[in-house]
Design an enzyme around this catalytic site. Structure first.
Site, PDB file in Angstrom:
ATOM      1  N   GLU A 136       0.881  -1.174   0.000  1.00 31.59           N
ATOM      2  CA  GLU A 136       0.000   0.000   0.000  1.00 31.59           C
ATOM      3  C   GLU A 136       0.911   1.215   0.000  1.00 31.59           C
ATOM      4  OE1 GLU A 136      -1.341   3.088   0.744  1.00 31.59           O
ATOM      5  OE2 GLU A 136      -1.903   2.561   2.789  1.00 31.59           O
ATOM      6  N   CYS A 149      -2.063   7.879   4.037  1.00 31.62           N
ATOM      7  CA  CYS A 149      -2.095   7.502   2.618  1.00 31.62           C
ATOM      8  C   CYS A 149      -3.430   7.848   1.972  1.00 31.62           C
ATOM      9  CB  CYS A 149      -1.840   6.005   2.470  1.00 31.62           C
ATOM     10  SG  CYS A 149      -0.354   5.428   3.296  1.00 31.62           S
TER      11      CYS A 149
END
Length: 210
Positions: free
Chosen positions: A36, A70
């Protein structure tokens, strides 16, 4: 590196550059790697959106955790019919927030984790301003026993700016107007990232179709 040599699988959250190294090492051992690696997440504010809710949600996502997440919203596209009203609402809500600069640590916006991240944020802002963008709030590092970056709103941005293409990882909210849904979707998809996104509309079917 030592952990990957001993692991059966790897789950990694971090930068694209480090993610590539993790992927190569995992591939060499034929073990799964779940990566990720950040995002440049868009938000679309449609003409029928509840602007108070949209602004509050954008701020919570873009400024929460000092933008160091993120899934933070990093590109805001707002319909031209409500662009000015959305900006006014956004700025008014941001003005309610404060930095954690007092001795008791009270406030809403904490310092950045890395000095290098502050430099990255400032570089993106400076590049955008040099190319015609305007900063309506924030826009400069604050040094006070650490490095704070105040919530920053930038307008008159264009898609070719680093601020709109590279992960900022800071409390920066660039806002760009759009005229119709097709243009908005094209702008949202104009990215190498694809982690998450948001659509604000009072009509659930419209939002879902977007």
């Amino acid at each position: 590196r030592a952990m990957i040599d001993r692991a059966d699988a790897v789950c990694f959250t971090g930068s694209v550059a480090t993610g590539r190294q993790v992927a190569r090492q995992a591939a060499g051992r034929f073990i799964p790697a779940f990566l990720e690696l950040g995002g440049k997440d868009p938000a679309l504010v449609l003409a029928d959106a509840d602007l108070d809710i949209a602004a509050r949600a954008v701020i919570r996502s873009a400024v929460g955790m000092t933008g160091q997440a993120c899934q933070s919203l990093e590109r805001i596209y707002c319909h031209a019919d409500v662009y000015d009203a959305f900006l006014a609402t956004l700025l008014a809500q941001l003005d309610e927030l404060s930095l954690t600069l007092s001795e008791d640590g009270s406030g809403d916006i904490a310092p950045l984790i890395f000095a290098s991240q502050a430099e990255t944020i400032q570089d993106q802002i400076d590049q955008a301003v040099a190319r015609g963008a305007r900063v309506l709030r924030g826009g400069n590092i604050i040094e006070a026993g650490g490095l704070w970056y105040p919530p920053t709103v930038v307008v008159d941005v264009s898609q070719d700016m680093a601020l709109m293409q590279e992960e900022t990882f800071g409390p920066v909210i660039p806002v760009q107007r759009f005229e119709d849904i097709d243009q908005a979707v094209a702008l949202a998809n104009d990215s190498v990232f694809g982690l998450s996104g948001a659509v604000f509309s009072k009509d659930a079917d419209t939002a879902a179709s977007v």
